[in-house]
Design a protein around this motif. Structure first.
Motif, PDB file in Angstrom:
ATOM      1  N   THR A 224       0.825  -1.212   0.000  1.00  0.00           N
ATOM      2  CA  THR A 224       0.000   0.000   0.000  1.00  0.00           C
ATOM      3  C   THR A 224       0.855   1.257   0.000  1.00  0.00           C
ATOM      4  N   ALA A 225       1.908   1.258   0.802  1.00  0.00           N
ATOM      5  CA  ALA A 225       2.759   2.445   0.906  1.00  0.00           C
ATOM      6  C   ALA A 225       3.351   2.827  -0.440  1.00  0.00           C
ATOM      7  N   VAL A 226       3.810   1.847  -1.199  1.00  0.00           N
ATOM      8  CA  VAL A 226       4.424   2.132  -2.495  1.00  0.00           C
ATOM      9  C   VAL A 226       3.358   2.468  -3.541  1.00  0.00           C
ATOM     10  N   GLU A 227       2.319   1.652  -3.607  1.00  0.00           N
ATOM     11  CA  GLU A 227       1.303   1.851  -4.640  1.00  0.00           C
ATOM     12  C   GLU A 227       0.549   3.166  -4.489  1.00  0.00           C
ATOM     13  N   TYR A 230       2.894   6.724  -0.448  1.00  0.00           N
ATOM     14  CA  TYR A 230       3.310   7.152   0.886  1.00  0.00           C
ATOM     15  C   TYR A 230       4.815   6.994   1.091  1.00  0.00           C
ATOM     16  N   ALA A 231       5.429   6.092   0.339  1.00  0.00           N
ATOM     17  CA  ALA A 231       6.870   5.854   0.455  1.00  0.00           C
ATOM     18  C   ALA A 231       7.348   5.160  -0.813  1.00  0.00           C
ATOM     19  N   THR A 232       8.623   5.296  -1.061  1.00  0.00           N
ATOM     20  CA  THR A 232       9.223   4.556  -2.173  1.00  0.00           C
ATOM     21  C   THR A 232       9.772   3.237  -1.652  1.00  0.00           C
ATOM     22  N   LYS A 233      10.041   2.326  -2.566  1.00  0.00           N
ATOM     23  CA  LYS A 233      10.645   1.053  -2.178  1.00  0.00           C
ATOM     24  C   LYS A 233      11.988   1.284  -1.502  1.00  0.00           C
ATOM     25  N   GLU A 234      12.736   2.302  -1.980  1.00  0.00           N
ATOM     26  CA  GLU A 234      14.041   2.617  -1.387  1.00  0.00           C
ATOM     27  C   GLU A 234      13.892   3.113   0.047  1.00  0.00           C
TER      28      GLU A 234
END
Length: 265
Positions: A224-227, A230-234
């Motif tokens: 959810t955070a990436v999609e 809210y945040a990047t994978k990095e």
């Protein structure tokens, strides 16, 4: 009306399975009798529910979840430990499928923060508890740790932002008694207390830090955070690295304060 920002993946259930009645519901244990009939809402993998069933060994416990994912694990836990006076089923905290005045105790642990209408939920909990029975709730209030760790700090900021954006109430332990009053409990019948978790020994840091490092990469939270931006994978990888640094630092500790309520009907 549920706004839970993660899921019941393996990494999440690993942290939930650590919870027991003694480390997460000690404030309630003196009020459980051998014949108590208990509803445990948001039971997850059942570790608290099974402990309640042992205490109420001539009573009965029902654990409910709004999704089926963790219920097989809960049933397996009860069966593996020979606990037969507990069962697990689907249920909605906003519309409980039980008659009025059914239970001696209705319990939630870190559930109210993940739903959009906690007052309505508490009204339902109050409805199904017997006259003279107890509604019990425990919710996180605040967190602290040592030493400074940018990864953990970023984790807290992102998870709080996600929870609020989705209509939840992250870490509401300091004001859950206000919700109980709005739900109809008399202030004189609300007992407030506080409890805590602390992870400081090598074993405790290993459990908590590794679990959180995995959750931030391999759970619904990460997806959810990436999609949803809210945040990047990095960023999530840096957060995971921060949790693993916490595990390796022999001076490190993490503390979590909870607000607790006992509400008599």
């Amino acid at each position: 009306m549920a706004v839970y920002i993660t899921d019941h993946s393996t990494s999440v259930l690993k942290t939930h399975s650590w919870r027991t009645a003694s480390n997460s519901a000690a404030y309630l244990l003196p009020h459980i009798t051998p014949t108590s009939k208990i509803l445990d809402i948001g039971c997850g993998p059942g570790s608290i529910s099974v402990d309640f069933a042992r205490c109420a060994n001539h009573g009965h416990v029902i654990g409910i979840e709004n999704v089926p994912d963790p219920l097989d694990q809960a049933r397996h836990l009860a069966a593996s430990q020979g606990v037969t006076n507990v069962d697990f089923r689907l249920g909605d905290i906003h519309a409980l499928e039980f008659p009025d005045n059914t239970f001696d105790i209705v319990h939630v642990h870190q559930v109210l923060q993940h739903i959009a209408d906690p007052v309505k939920a508490l009204c339902e909990m109050r409805r199904v508890v017997k006259q003279g029975g107890i509604v019990a709730a425990r919710e996180s209030a605040s967190m602290t740790w040592y030493p400074e760790n940018p990864g953990i700090g970023n984790w807290l900021e992102i998870t709080q932002r996600m929870g609020k954006a989705k209509g939840g109430n992250p870490h509401p332990g300091r004001y859950i008694h206000i919700w109980a009053k709005k739900a109809g409990f008399d202030l004189a019948n609300i007992r407030k207390s506080a409890g805590s978790w602390c992870f400081s020994t090598p074993e405790e840091r290993q459990y908590w830090g590794v679990s959180m490092a995995e959750r931030v990469l391999f759970s619904g939270l990460a997806k959810t955070a990436v999609e949803e931006g809210y945040a990047t994978k990095e960023e999530l990888e840096r957060i995971s690295k921060g949790w693993r640094e916490f595990v390796e630092d022999e001076q490190a500790w993490f503390g979590l304060l909870h607000g607790e309520l006992l509400c008599w009907k």
